[in-house]
Design an enzyme around this catalytic site. Structure first.
Site, PDB file in Angstrom:
ATOM      1  N   ARG A  65       0.791  -1.241   0.000  1.00  0.00           N
ATOM      2  CA  ARG A  65       0.000   0.000   0.000  1.00  0.00           C
ATOM      3  C   ARG A  65       0.822   1.290   0.000  1.00  0.00           C
ATOM      4  O   ARG A  65       0.267   2.384   0.098  1.00  0.00           O
ATOM      5  CB  ARG A  65      -0.983   0.050   1.181  1.00  0.00           C
ATOM      6  CG  ARG A  65      -2.053  -1.014   1.144  1.00  0.00           C
ATOM      7  CD  ARG A  65      -3.255  -0.618   1.959  1.00  0.00           C
ATOM      8  NE  ARG A  65      -2.932  -0.413   3.356  1.00  0.00           N
ATOM      9  CZ  ARG A  65      -3.798   0.068   4.240  1.00  0.00           C
ATOM     10  NH1 ARG A  65      -5.008   0.412   3.853  1.00  0.00           N
ATOM     11  NH2 ARG A  65      -3.453   0.226   5.487  1.00  0.00           N
ATOM     12  N   ASP A  66       2.138   1.196  -0.106  1.00  0.00           N
ATOM     13  CA  ASP A  66       2.940   2.426  -0.105  1.00  0.00           C
ATOM     14  C   ASP A  66       4.155   2.262  -1.016  1.00  0.00           C
ATOM     15  O   ASP A  66       5.263   2.678  -0.680  1.00  0.00           O
ATOM     16  CB  ASP A  66       3.377   2.766   1.321  1.00  0.00           C
ATOM     17  CG  ASP A  66       3.891   4.194   1.444  1.00  0.00           C
ATOM     18  OD1 ASP A  66       3.602   5.015   0.538  1.00  0.00           O
ATOM     19  OD2 ASP A  66       4.588   4.499   2.429  1.00  0.00           O
ATOM     20  N   VAL A  67       3.955   1.650  -2.173  1.00  0.00           N
ATOM     21  CA  VAL A  67       5.048   1.478  -3.128  1.00  0.00           C
ATOM     22  C   VAL A  67       5.319   2.831  -3.778  1.00  0.00           C
ATOM     23  O   VAL A  67       4.451   3.419  -4.416  1.00  0.00           O
ATOM     24  CB  VAL A  67       4.703   0.432  -4.203  1.00  0.00           C
ATOM     25  CG1 VAL A  67       5.875   0.264  -5.172  1.00  0.00           C
ATOM     26  CG2 VAL A  67       4.342  -0.895  -3.552  1.00  0.00           C
ATOM     27  N   ASN A  71      10.598   4.331  -1.287  1.00  0.00           N
ATOM     28  CA  ASN A  71      10.619   3.050  -0.584  1.00  0.00           C
ATOM     29  C   ASN A  71      11.324   1.949  -1.358  1.00  0.00           C
ATOM     30  O   ASN A  71      11.231   0.777  -0.987  1.00  0.00           O
ATOM     31  CB  ASN A  71       9.194   2.609  -0.231  1.00  0.00           C
ATOM     32  CG  ASN A  71       8.632   3.414   0.926  1.00  0.00           C
ATOM     33  OD1 ASN A  71       9.376   3.996   1.709  1.00  0.00           O
ATOM     34  ND2 ASN A  71       7.315   3.461   1.043  1.00  0.00           N
TER      35      ASN A  71
END
Length: 220
Positions: A65-67, A71
């Protein structure tokens, strides 16, 4: 004394966001083969997370959910690492996202997050495809100054193929655009399949070539 310690690997390297910014400042693009190799590694990492099982052998249904470029840490060994599962959602968690709360960096969230639909592994594939589009073109795909404007872009903006922006090979366009389908059912069914499609094109740099690029770009 029965205390637990988490020992984390130290990775000498830079985030993909640095590599994109470094190239942009010099009015260049990351070499296409380097970008493809980094994103293929990222997709394989996502697939490993998506296929993770618990101690009983049951699927954990993990979704990152936070690609985002921040990151993806690329080491001086040329290997990308997908970081920060802090907002990941797994089956059986005891806490839930507050209604209406949008997780992840706004430029890389998904249409289903905007619509409030179910978040699945294909949501991560959309975000990874947005990162790939940016790494290939040097431009951010969805640019806006507010949550509402980003939401509008996500739901309505025409997504140009990378070849129109950066002159990349047209044979890559279909792979990237399939990952950016607004309907999750039309996206790649797994990160592994998308990575395999990119690898089949044959434009990827070797891992040592990525390592050399990272060492040069991140020399400071």
């Amino acid at each position: 004394d029965e205390e637990l310690f988490l020992v984390m690997e130290y990775v000498e390297g830079v985030p993909l966001s640095y590599l994109i910014r470094h190239a942009r400042q010099r009015k260049r693009l990351i070499p296409l083969g380097v970008a493809l190799r980094i994103l293929c590694g990222t997709l394989h990492g996502l697939n490993a997370a998506h296929e993770a099982r618990d101690e009983r052998g049951e699927m954990m249904n993990l979704v990152h959910r936070d690609v985002s470029p921040d990151n993806v840490l690329v080491g001086v060994d040329g290997m990308p690492r997908l970081l920060d599962f802090g907002v990941a959602k797994a089956l059986g968690q005891f806490h839930a996202t507050r209604e209406g709360e949008v997780k992840g960096k706004l430029a890389y969230i998904t249409p289903e997050q905007v619509r409030g639909d179910e978040i699945t592994r294909r949501s991560d594939i959309f975000s990874a495809s947005a990162v790939l589009w940016e790494a290939m073109t040097g431009e951010r795909l969805f640019k806006a100054k507010s949550v509402a404007a980003i939401a509008h872009c996500l739901l309505t903006q025409v997504i140009p193929p990378p070849s129109e922006i950066a002159g990349t090979p047209k044979k890559l366009d279909g792979i990237v655009l399939q990952g950016l389908e607004r309907d999750p059912d039309k996206r790649w069914s797994s990160a592994e399949r998308m990575a395999a499609a990119l690898e089949a094109v044959g434009e990827l740099a070797s891992q040592p070539a990525v390592a050399r690029y990272v060492r040069q770009a991140g020399a400071e």
